[in-house]
Scaffold this active site. Sequence first.
Site, PDB file in Angstrom:
ATOM      1  N   THR A 199       0.833  -1.191   0.000  1.00  0.00           N
ATOM      2  CA  THR A 199       0.000   0.000   0.000  1.00  0.00           C
ATOM      3  C   THR A 199       0.877   1.255   0.000  1.00  0.00           C
ATOM      4  O   THR A 199       1.937   1.278   0.619  1.00  0.00           O
ATOM      5  CB  THR A 199      -0.889  -0.004   1.259  1.00  0.00           C
ATOM      6  N   ARG A 240     -13.598  -8.364  -0.726  1.00  0.00           N
ATOM      7  CA  ARG A 240     -12.949  -7.910   0.506  1.00  0.00           C
ATOM      8  C   ARG A 240     -12.436  -6.481   0.368  1.00  0.00           C
ATOM      9  O   ARG A 240     -11.863  -6.097  -0.644  1.00  0.00           O
ATOM     10  CB  ARG A 240     -11.798  -8.844   0.848  1.00  0.00           C
ATOM     11  N   GLY A 263     -10.197  -3.592   2.660  1.00  0.00           N
ATOM     12  CA  GLY A 263      -9.377  -3.381   3.837  1.00  0.00           C
ATOM     13  C   GLY A 263      -9.534  -1.987   4.415  1.00  0.00           C
ATOM     14  O   GLY A 263     -10.543  -1.313   4.209  1.00  0.00           O
ATOM     15  N   ASP A 264      -8.527  -1.541   5.128  1.00  0.00           N
ATOM     16  CA  ASP A 264      -8.614  -0.254   5.822  1.00  0.00           C
ATOM     17  C   ASP A 264      -8.313   0.941   4.935  1.00  0.00           C
ATOM     18  O   ASP A 264      -8.715   2.066   5.260  1.00  0.00           O
ATOM     19  CB  ASP A 264      -7.645  -0.243   7.004  1.00  0.00           C
ATOM     20  N   THR A 290      -0.672   1.294   6.566  1.00  0.00           N
ATOM     21  CA  THR A 290      -0.436   0.140   5.707  1.00  0.00           C
ATOM     22  C   THR A 290      -0.261  -1.083   6.583  1.00  0.00           C
ATOM     23  O   THR A 290       0.401  -1.015   7.626  1.00  0.00           O
ATOM     24  CB  THR A 290       0.811   0.336   4.826  1.00  0.00           C
ATOM     25  N   GLY A 291      -0.883  -2.191   6.186  1.00  0.00           N
ATOM     26  CA  GLY A 291      -0.736  -3.396   6.985  1.00  0.00           C
ATOM     27  C   GLY A 291      -1.930  -4.307   6.880  1.00  0.00           C
ATOM     28  O   GLY A 291      -2.681  -4.269   5.902  1.00  0.00           O
ATOM     29  N   GLY A 348      -5.245  -4.985   7.164  1.00  0.00           N
ATOM     30  CA  GLY A 348      -6.336  -4.027   7.229  1.00  0.00           C
ATOM     31  C   GLY A 348      -7.425  -4.322   8.224  1.00  0.00           C
ATOM     32  O   GLY A 348      -7.981  -3.408   8.846  1.00  0.00           O
TER      33      GLY A 348
END
Length: 365
Positions: free
Chosen positions: A199, A227, A229-230, A250-251, A253
Site C-alpha cells: 500500500t 474484501r 481493507g482499511d 499500511t498493513g 487491514g
Amino acid sequence: MFRFTLAAIVMLCGTGTAMAQPEEDFGDSRWSIAIHGGAGTINRDKITAEQDSAIRAALGSALEAGSKILKDGGSAIEAITATIIILENDPNFNAGKGAVFTWDKTNELDSSIMDGSDLSAGAVAGINGTKNPILLARAVKDNSPHVMLSGEGANQFSREQGLEQVNPDYYATPYRLEQIDKLLAKEVSAADVDYKFGTVGAVAMDKDGHMAAGTSTGGMTGKRWGRIGDSPIIGAGTYADDRSCAISATGSGEYFIRLGVAHEICARIRMRFPEAIKEAQRAVPKDADGNDTYVVHGSEFQLSDEEIQQIADDVIAELGDLGGDGGIIYATPWGQAGYSFNTAGMYRGRATSEGEQSVAIYGDE
C-alpha cells in the site's frame, strides 16, 4: 508564530525566569511531508540490490515532488495527490500499476483522501479501469455529495469525471501474476505469498498549517468476496485533522479497521494537547502575589517529538496485541513528520522545511 514545548517551559522556569523567549520561531513557512510504500517482512536478504535501488529511487522521486509543491506554497492536498500518483504509477508498489490480483485474477483497487482543513474526504473501493485511484477518491471528495463509492458505480463516476481510463491488463506485472498463480496452485499460503503490504500513502502539512492524508492500494493477494481493507476507510487507514495530525496506514487491514488506527492516533494527540498546556501552565513561576507570570497560549505551544512518537507507538503496539502487523506515517500541525511500525521494515520517506529529507526501507535505518 512562537512554539513552546513543555520541556522548554520547565527549563526556563528552572532558571527562575518567566518565559521571555520562545524555543524557536518558525514563522509562517513551516511544512512537512511523510510517505510510505508498504510495510512487512522487508529484510535485506529478501531484496536484491537492484530492487533496493529502484524502491529508494521511487520513494525519492515521490518525496521530491510533494516537497516541491509544499516549498512553493502549494496545499497539502495537492502535495499528497501528486506524491501518491507517482507511487501508483510505479510497479514496485501494490497500488495502481503493480496492484495484486484477487482470487479470480482480477484487480480491485481501493483509495481514500482527506483534507484536514474542513474534514472533507473521498474514498473508493473495489474499482478498476481508473489509472490513478487517488484521483478518483479526490473526485469523490470534491465533486460528489458522498464520501465513499464502490465497484461499478465508482467506475461509472470515474468515467463521468473524465479521469484517465486503462484496460484491465494495465495493472498486471509478471511478478504479481506469479504471486497469484503460486497461491492458486497452493504452492504457498496467502500469508506467505508476499508478506509485504505494498500500500502507498502520503501525509503533509502545508505552509498555511493545513493537513492532508491519502492512501492507495490493490489490497491483499488472493482476496475474495469483494474484501475491502482499511485503506479506503476514513478513520482506519486514512485521517486528517488540522487540530491534531494526518495519518496514512499500511498493513493487515482488518486489524486497522477494528482499532480505527488513523483516527485513534489523531484523537489521542488532540486530547493530549490541552492536557500538556495545563501541565505547562502549572510549571510557570508565580509572582510575589502568587499569580502566574506568564499565560501559556495554544498558538505558541506544541507537543514534543517524543510525545507524538509515543502516542503513535502506543497505538501500533495495541494493534500488535490484537494480532495486526503494519505501520503508519504521520504529520502534525507543528511540522513533525514520522512513522511507527511493528514489522521488519517499511518503505518510507520524509522531508521538512527544517532540512530533513530521507528515505528508508529496513527497520534498523
